[in-house]
Design a protein around this motif. Structure first.
Motif, PDB file in Angstrom:
ATOM      1  N   ILE A 217     -49.994  21.831 -17.141  1.00 29.62           N
ATOM      2  CA  ILE A 217     -51.080  20.869 -16.958  1.00 29.62           C
ATOM      3  C   ILE A 217     -52.360  21.522 -17.469  1.00 29.62           C
ATOM      4  O   ILE A 217     -52.771  22.579 -16.978  1.00 29.62           O
ATOM      5  CB  ILE A 217     -51.283  20.472 -15.476  1.00 29.62           C
ATOM      6  CG1 ILE A 217     -49.967  20.028 -14.845  1.00 29.62           C
ATOM      7  CG2 ILE A 217     -52.313  19.350 -15.376  1.00 29.62           C
ATOM      8  CD1 ILE A 217     -50.078  19.764 -13.345  1.00 29.62           C
ATOM      9  N   VAL A 218     -52.986  20.898 -18.464  1.00 30.29           N
ATOM     10  CA  VAL A 218     -54.258  21.382 -19.000  1.00 30.29           C
ATOM     11  C   VAL A 218     -55.369  20.691 -18.228  1.00 30.29           C
ATOM     12  O   VAL A 218     -55.424  19.457 -18.169  1.00 30.29           O
ATOM     13  CB  VAL A 218     -54.386  21.081 -20.508  1.00 30.29           C
ATOM     14  CG1 VAL A 218     -55.688  21.666 -21.053  1.00 30.29           C
ATOM     15  CG2 VAL A 218     -53.189  21.649 -21.272  1.00 30.29           C
ATOM     16  N   LEU A 219     -56.259  21.480 -17.648  1.00 24.68           N
ATOM     17  CA  LEU A 219     -57.257  20.937 -16.733  1.00 24.68           C
ATOM     18  C   LEU A 219     -58.667  21.374 -17.109  1.00 24.68           C
ATOM     19  O   LEU A 219     -58.903  22.525 -17.467  1.00 24.68           O
ATOM     20  CB  LEU A 219     -56.970  21.419 -15.304  1.00 24.68           C
ATOM     21  CG  LEU A 219     -55.675  20.911 -14.661  1.00 24.68           C
ATOM     22  CD1 LEU A 219     -55.263  21.828 -13.534  1.00 24.68           C
ATOM     23  CD2 LEU A 219     -55.857  19.491 -14.154  1.00 24.68           C
ATOM     24  N   GLY A 220     -59.593  20.440 -17.017  1.00 22.94           N
ATOM     25  CA  GLY A 220     -61.000  20.773 -17.015  1.00 22.94           C
ATOM     26  C   GLY A 220     -61.619  21.082 -18.360  1.00 22.94           C
ATOM     27  O   GLY A 220     -60.995  21.028 -19.420  1.00 22.94           O
ATOM     28  N   ALA A 221     -62.901  21.400 -18.275  1.00 21.80           N
ATOM     29  CA  ALA A 221     -63.725  21.731 -19.427  1.00 21.80           C
ATOM     30  C   ALA A 221     -64.595  22.916 -19.024  1.00 21.80           C
ATOM     31  O   ALA A 221     -64.495  23.432 -17.904  1.00 21.80           O
ATOM     32  CB  ALA A 221     -64.593  20.529 -19.821  1.00 21.80           C
ATOM     33  N   THR A 222     -65.461  23.359 -19.916  1.00 17.12           N
ATOM     34  CA  THR A 222     -66.284  24.532 -19.636  1.00 17.12           C
ATOM     35  C   THR A 222     -67.058  24.389 -18.331  1.00 17.12           C
ATOM     36  O   THR A 222     -67.112  25.309 -17.502  1.00 17.12           O
ATOM     37  CB  THR A 222     -67.258  24.781 -20.801  1.00 17.12           C
ATOM     38  OG1 THR A 222     -66.502  25.167 -21.951  1.00 17.12           O
ATOM     39  CG2 THR A 222     -68.260  25.867 -20.471  1.00 17.12           C
ATOM     40  N   HIS A 223     -67.659  23.232 -18.085  1.00 18.83           N
ATOM     41  CA  HIS A 223     -68.574  23.082 -16.952  1.00 18.83           C
ATOM     42  C   HIS A 223     -67.876  22.722 -15.649  1.00 18.83           C
ATOM     43  O   HIS A 223     -68.531  22.608 -14.612  1.00 18.83           O
ATOM     44  CB  HIS A 223     -69.655  22.063 -17.291  1.00 18.83           C
ATOM     45  CG  HIS A 223     -70.486  22.496 -18.468  1.00 18.83           C
ATOM     46  ND1 HIS A 223     -71.452  23.454 -18.359  1.00 18.83           N
ATOM     47  CD2 HIS A 223     -70.439  22.140 -19.772  1.00 18.83           C
ATOM     48  CE1 HIS A 223     -71.992  23.671 -19.549  1.00 18.83           C
ATOM     49  NE2 HIS A 223     -71.394  22.885 -20.414  1.00 18.83           N
ATOM     50  N   THR A 224     -66.556  22.550 -15.691  1.00 19.96           N
ATOM     51  CA  THR A 224     -65.817  22.357 -14.441  1.00 19.96           C
ATOM     52  C   THR A 224     -64.798  23.473 -14.232  1.00 19.96           C
ATOM     53  O   THR A 224     -63.954  23.376 -13.348  1.00 19.96           O
ATOM     54  CB  THR A 224     -65.090  20.999 -14.443  1.00 19.96           C
ATOM     55  OG1 THR A 224     -64.276  20.876 -15.627  1.00 19.96           O
ATOM     56  CG2 THR A 224     -66.081  19.841 -14.377  1.00 19.96           C
ATOM     57  N   LEU A 225     -64.891  24.524 -15.027  1.00 23.37           N
ATOM     58  CA  LEU A 225     -63.924  25.617 -14.933  1.00 23.37           C
ATOM     59  C   LEU A 225     -63.876  26.202 -13.529  1.00 23.37           C
ATOM     60  O   LEU A 225     -62.799  26.330 -12.927  1.00 23.37           O
ATOM     61  CB  LEU A 225     -64.266  26.701 -15.960  1.00 23.37           C
ATOM     62  CG  LEU A 225     -63.412  27.978 -15.899  1.00 23.37           C
ATOM     63  CD1 LEU A 225     -61.950  27.667 -16.165  1.00 23.37           C
ATOM     64  CD2 LEU A 225     -63.931  29.007 -16.894  1.00 23.37           C
ATOM     65  N   ASP A 226     -65.017  26.571 -12.983  1.00 27.64           N
ATOM     66  CA  ASP A 226     -65.026  27.207 -11.665  1.00 27.64           C
ATOM     67  C   ASP A 226     -64.449  26.290 -10.597  1.00 27.64           C
ATOM     68  O   ASP A 226     -63.689  26.736  -9.712  1.00 27.64           O
ATOM     69  CB  ASP A 226     -66.454  27.609 -11.278  1.00 27.64           C
ATOM     70  CG  ASP A 226     -66.971  28.786 -12.084  1.00 27.64           C
ATOM     71  OD1 ASP A 226     -66.155  29.437 -12.775  1.00 27.64           O
ATOM     72  OD2 ASP A 226     -68.193  29.046 -12.047  1.00 27.64           O
ATOM     73  N   GLU A 227     -64.806  25.014 -10.651  1.00 25.66           N
ATOM     74  CA  GLU A 227     -64.313  24.067  -9.641  1.00 25.66           C
ATOM     75  C   GLU A 227     -62.788  23.924  -9.718  1.00 25.66           C
ATOM     76  O   GLU A 227     -62.106  23.870  -8.690  1.00 25.66           O
ATOM     77  CB  GLU A 227     -64.985  22.709  -9.817  1.00 25.66           C
ATOM     78  CG  GLU A 227     -66.449  22.659  -9.385  1.00 25.66           C
ATOM     79  CD  GLU A 227     -67.404  23.261 -10.397  1.00 25.66           C
ATOM     80  OE1 GLU A 227     -68.576  23.504 -10.045  1.00 25.66           O
ATOM     81  OE2 GLU A 227     -66.986  23.495 -11.560  1.00 25.66           O
ATOM     82  N   HIS A 228     -62.255  23.862 -10.940  1.00 28.51           N
ATOM     83  CA  HIS A 228     -60.798  23.737 -11.078  1.00 28.51           C
ATOM     84  C   HIS A 228     -60.085  24.994 -10.609  1.00 28.51           C
ATOM     85  O   HIS A 228     -59.056  24.915  -9.912  1.00 28.51           O
ATOM     86  CB  HIS A 228     -60.427  23.429 -12.531  1.00 28.51           C
ATOM     87  CG  HIS A 228     -60.581  21.985 -12.894  1.00 28.51           C
ATOM     88  ND1 HIS A 228     -59.703  21.014 -12.451  1.00 28.51           N
ATOM     89  CD2 HIS A 228     -61.502  21.340 -13.653  1.00 28.51           C
ATOM     90  CE1 HIS A 228     -60.080  19.831 -12.930  1.00 28.51           C
ATOM     91  NE2 HIS A 228     -61.164  20.000 -13.655  1.00 28.51           N
ATOM     92  N   LEU A 229     -60.605  26.169 -10.958  1.00 30.92           N
ATOM     93  CA  LEU A 229     -59.958  27.408 -10.538  1.00 30.92           C
ATOM     94  C   LEU A 229     -59.935  27.526  -9.016  1.00 30.92           C
ATOM     95  O   LEU A 229     -59.002  28.088  -8.442  1.00 30.92           O
ATOM     96  CB  LEU A 229     -60.684  28.610 -11.142  1.00 30.92           C
ATOM     97  CG  LEU A 229     -60.614  28.780 -12.663  1.00 30.92           C
ATOM     98  CD1 LEU A 229     -61.372  30.030 -13.098  1.00 30.92           C
ATOM     99  CD2 LEU A 229     -59.180  28.818 -13.169  1.00 30.92           C
ATOM    100  N   ALA A 243     -56.544  26.324 -18.386  1.00 33.68           N
ATOM    101  CA  ALA A 243     -57.935  25.891 -18.468  1.00 33.68           C
ATOM    102  C   ALA A 243     -58.274  25.505 -19.903  1.00 33.68           C
ATOM    103  O   ALA A 243     -58.034  26.278 -20.829  1.00 33.68           O
ATOM    104  CB  ALA A 243     -58.854  27.007 -17.997  1.00 33.68           C
ATOM    105  N   GLY A 244     -58.844  24.316 -20.061  1.00 35.71           N
ATOM    106  CA  GLY A 244     -59.176  23.825 -21.398  1.00 35.71           C
ATOM    107  C   GLY A 244     -60.569  24.173 -21.870  1.00 35.71           C
ATOM    108  O   GLY A 244     -61.042  23.607 -22.857  1.00 35.71           O
ATOM    109  N   ALA A 245     -61.240  25.100 -21.203  1.00 38.58           N
ATOM    110  CA  ALA A 245     -62.627  25.444 -21.555  1.00 38.58           C
ATOM    111  C   ALA A 245     -62.709  26.089 -22.930  1.00 38.58           C
ATOM    112  O   ALA A 245     -61.820  26.850 -23.323  1.00 38.58           O
ATOM    113  CB  ALA A 245     -63.196  26.403 -20.510  1.00 38.58           C
ATOM    114  N   GLY A 246     -63.800  25.799 -23.656  1.00 37.68           N
ATOM    115  CA  GLY A 246     -63.964  26.381 -24.974  1.00 37.68           C
ATOM    116  C   GLY A 246     -65.378  26.807 -25.303  1.00 37.68           C
ATOM    117  O   GLY A 246     -65.589  27.842 -25.930  1.00 37.68           O
TER     118      GLY A 246
END
Length: 369
Positions: A217-229, A243-246
């Motif tokens: 499951i690929v989750l989130g973006a840069t600005h929701t990384l901490d919340e998802h983790l 994590a889908g952050a880039g």
């Protein structure tokens, strides 16, 4: 932090042509190390979105930190990611029509890399007849309302997984993206991520109940990384959480503003556009970095002047940008940090990477199409 005034002085002495995008290699290493460490500590994988890096040099850096799963926005990015050592490349776009054939061709050139693409409609599977070994991730909409099946429409997601099985297309997992939460307050982001987690758990249970195991499951973006983790916990035998952050690889002005607003600034802008004063007037300087160098898609101001201090950008024209404030001398180098690094990168064919040992390498910007 990068000393952009020193970068400007070095550029001026070297007669650098402008506009030019430069990247501070040391700052990129710091950003990647912080993100990779936080993601690994949570037991996740990092499926970095390389549209925010767009050089093989940066992708190799990610691979060196164990980031071998990536997302790509274009066929060219997918191809470059495989060349740079990525072993699992997701085209983060619903694959329809010739795009499927083009990605399959890239996959044939890189037999050691697994390729997949997004799907959100069974009608698209008619184009997958020549997909070869391509896998598909089902795109799930958690509120962005851009692509994907609504996270609450469990039956449609399960039905699409069944259609993939009938078609013989390997199922790679579920993909989500929540860029719409980037500008929200921390408490609201946290609530929304928890809301997503509840619905994704229901969805995964239904998929598994129907015999469709969810590999990732690929989750989130840069600005929701901490919340998802902090919210999603990997379970033994369950899906890989990635994590889908880039954006945090190079960073940008918008990200920096939001991290500071959160009271947490772990990542720093590592990329900037060097430009030069070409005209001066009363209370203004005009530089050669308009919309052809820094795009305006992230709103105003579309860039932040980090050297010299005290200048404010006004809306650009095609090749001009007017800065209000005390004008530097004619020919002076001005440093801009783009508000949105993705679209700024797409304006350049190459970037200059400034290394800690004083070397400068010119790296091709890949995958603009």
């Amino acid at each position: 932090m990068t000393d952009w005034s020193a970068v400007a002085a070095r550029a001026a002495e070297g007669g650098v042509r402008t506009p030019m995008m430069v990247v501070d290699a040391a700052a990129v290493w710091r950003n990647v190390a912080r993100a990779a460490g936080a993601i690994a500590e949570a037991g996740w994988e990092w499926r970095a979105h390389v549209k925010t890096a767009r050089t093989e040099w940066a992708i190799r850096m990610l691979v060196a930190y164990g980031v071998t799963r990536v997302k790509a926005a274009t066929i060219g990015e997918a191809d470059a990611a495989a060349r740079a050592g990525a072993v699992d490349v997701l085209l983060a776009l619903p694959a329809v029509g010739p795009l499927v054939r083009d990605l399959a061709e890239v996959a044939r050139r890189h037999p050691g890399t697994r390729f997949s693409a997004l799907v959100d409609d069974p009608l698209a599977l008619g184009d997958w007849s020549e997909a070869g070994e391509l896998a598909a991730m089902i795109d799930v909409d958690t509120g962005m309302h851009r692509t994907g099946i609504d996270v609450g429409d469990v039956d449609r997601v399960v039905s699409l997984a069944a259609a993939l099985a009938r078609k013989g297309v390997p199922f790679a997992g579920l993909h989500t993206y929540d860029g719409h939460l980037a500008a929200r307050e921390v408490a609201e982001r946290r609530d929304q991520v928890e809301w997503q987690a509840e619905r994704i758990d229901v969805l995964v249970a239904a998929m598994e109940g129907a015999g469709h195991g969810v590999p990732e499951i690929v989750l989130g973006a840069t600005h929701t990384l901490d919340e998802h983790l902090a919210t999603h916990r990997a379970r033994p035998g369950g899906p890989v959480l990635s994590a889908g952050a880039g954006t945090l690889v190079y960073g940008d002005a918008r990200s920096a503003e939001r991290f500071v607003a959160d009271g947490n600034a772990p990542y720093e802008p590592a990329a900037a556009v060097l430009t030069r004063v070409v005209s001066r007037g009363s209370g203004r300087a005009t530089v050669d970095a308009g919309a052809t160098a820094v795009q305006t898609d992230a709103g105003a101001p579309h860039a932040v002047v980090v050297h010299p201090a005290g200048l404010r950008p006004y809306p650009p024209s095609q090749e001009h940008l007017v800065l209000h404030g005390e004008a530097p001398p004619l020919g002076a180098v001005v440093v801009l940090v783009p508000r949105h690094v993705d679209t700024a990168l797409s304006q350049f064919s190459a970037v200059a990477v400034l290394h800690e040992d004083g070397r400068v390498t010119h790296e091709t910007v890949v995958g603009r199409h």
